[in-house]
Every structure is written in structure tokens, then in C-alpha cells.
Design a protein around this motif. Structure first.
Motif, PDB file in Angstrom:
ATOM      1  N   UNK A 144       4.086  -0.787   4.120  1.00  0.00           N
ATOM      2  CA  UNK A 144       2.770  -0.990   4.725  1.00  0.00           C
ATOM      3  C   UNK A 144       1.825  -1.649   3.729  1.00  0.00           C
ATOM      4  N   UNK A 145       0.806  -2.333   4.279  1.00  0.00           N
ATOM      5  CA  UNK A 145      -0.176  -3.043   3.480  1.00  0.00           C
ATOM      6  C   UNK A 145      -1.569  -2.528   3.820  1.00  0.00           C
ATOM      7  N   UNK A 146      -2.506  -2.674   2.891  1.00  0.00           N
ATOM      8  CA  UNK A 146      -3.889  -2.246   3.129  1.00  0.00           C
ATOM      9  C   UNK A 146      -4.583  -3.180   4.115  1.00  0.00           C
ATOM     10  N   UNK A 147      -5.467  -2.614   4.909  1.00  0.00           N
ATOM     11  CA  UNK A 147      -6.368  -3.359   5.789  1.00  0.00           C
ATOM     12  C   UNK A 147      -5.671  -4.291   6.772  1.00  0.00           C
ATOM     13  N   UNK A 148      -4.491  -3.909   7.248  1.00  0.00           N
ATOM     14  CA  UNK A 148      -3.806  -4.690   8.270  1.00  0.00           C
ATOM     15  C   UNK A 148      -2.829  -3.805   9.017  1.00  0.00           C
ATOM     16  N   UNK A 149      -2.532  -4.200  10.233  1.00  0.00           N
ATOM     17  CA  UNK A 149      -1.537  -3.482  11.031  1.00  0.00           C
ATOM     18  C   UNK A 149      -0.124  -3.927  10.684  1.00  0.00           C
ATOM     19  N   UNK A 150       0.010  -5.013   9.950  1.00  0.00           N
ATOM     20  CA  UNK A 150       1.326  -5.585   9.662  1.00  0.00           C
ATOM     21  C   UNK A 150       2.140  -4.675   8.751  1.00  0.00           C
ATOM     22  N   UNK A 151       3.424  -4.656   9.005  1.00  0.00           N
ATOM     23  CA  UNK A 151       4.361  -3.920   8.156  1.00  0.00           C
ATOM     24  C   UNK A 151       5.716  -4.615   8.243  1.00  0.00           C
TER      25      UNK A 151
ATOM     26  N   UNK B  47       0.824  -1.201   0.000  1.00  0.00           N
ATOM     27  CA  UNK B  47       0.000   0.000   0.000  1.00  0.00           C
ATOM     28  C   UNK B  47       0.863   1.258   0.000  1.00  0.00           C
ATOM     29  N   UNK B  48       1.940   1.245   0.796  1.00  0.00           N
ATOM     30  CA  UNK B  48       2.786   2.433   0.915  1.00  0.00           C
ATOM     31  C   UNK B  48       4.192   2.040   1.341  1.00  0.00           C
TER      32      UNK B  48
END
Length: 147
Positions: A120-127, A107-108
């Protein structure tokens, strides 16, 4: 459709010639990628899972183990990262010594010039973090995949 047989070829190759990349060409590309994608088995406890590769955000080493992370879970994989790197479709790329990421899920990227950059990824706290050494290849891959 035209099929050409070549002598001495070690790998099969599919070439699509088109005037523009539209929805149909993209669907064909996804179909061919999925057709040739490895079928991986994911493990959690005594259960085996068969997930589409598109759902995997990243593969990461944790000690001697390799885990596949989805937006809400993590599953053990019985392959080493270097084996996965050879098996996975092109939208997966190594971003650090211990991580391979699915570029379709990014996502970013929060770029940090002095150390690792945050992915970062969409719709999750994971990075995860891309090391400085792997940042440029990731950035190029992201530019290529968005066109």
C-alpha cells in the motif's frame, strides 16, 4: 573533496565517508541519485509528460504496455520492464514478473504467507502485490532504506 582517477574502471563511483548520516549527507545522496537518474518521458494520449521519478509509485505491465502509476494517474512508458530495471535508481525494485515499485513510496506491506502480499501507498487507493519469490528482497531493501 578528493577526486581519484582510476585506470580500467568501467563505471564511476562516488564514496562518501562520514561519521553519521545526517540531513546534509541525505541531501547529497538525493542530489547524486537525481543527477544520474534517467530522464523518462511519460505519455497520456498525444501529450508527453516529464515527471520526477519520486512521484512514480510503480511501473506495471498491462498486456503489452508498461504504465507508470502516480497516486492519481497512470502514464504509458515506451520501455520494457527489464529496460526500466536497468535504468532506474536503486530505490526501485522488481516485486513481481510484471511490476517494479518505488520503495520510497511504500506505506505498508500486508504480508500473506500463502500467496502474494499487498503493498500500500500513502494518500492513494492504489495498491499492488509482491509475489512470494520477490518478498524477501523487497523486505531487505525496505530495511536498508529506513536506516
Amino acid at each position: 573533496m578528493r577526486i581519484e582517477l582510476t585506470d580500467g574502471s568501467t563505471e564511476d563511483e562516488v564514496i562518501v565517508r562520514c561519521s553519521r548520516v545526517d540531513a546534509n549527507v541525505q541531501k547529497l545522496q538525493e542530489f547524486l541519485i537525481n543527477l544520474s537518474a534517467p530522464k523518462l518521458v511519460f505519455y497520456k494520449g498525444s501529450e508527453e509528460y516529464y515527471l520526477p521519478l519520486e512521484e512514480i509509485l510503480f511501473f506495471a505491465t498491462e498486456g503489452e504496455q508498461v504504465f507508470a502509476h502516480t497516486s492519481s494517474d497512470a502514464f504509458k512508458v515506451k520501455h520494457r520492464l527489464y529496460e526500466l530495471e536497468e535504468m532506474l535508481p536503486r530505490f526501485f525494485i522488481r516485486i513481481s514478473k510484471g511490476t517494479i515499485v518505488n520503495t520510497k513510496q511504500i506505506y505498508a506491506i500486508d504480508r500473506n504467507l500463502t500467496s502474494a502480499s499487498k503493498v500500500s501507498f500513502s494518500n492513494t487507493h492504489k495498491h499492488i502485490y509482491v509475489s512470494r519469490h520477490y518478498y524477501r528482497p523487497l523486505r531487505e531493501k525496505m530495511s536498508d532504506s529506513r536506516e
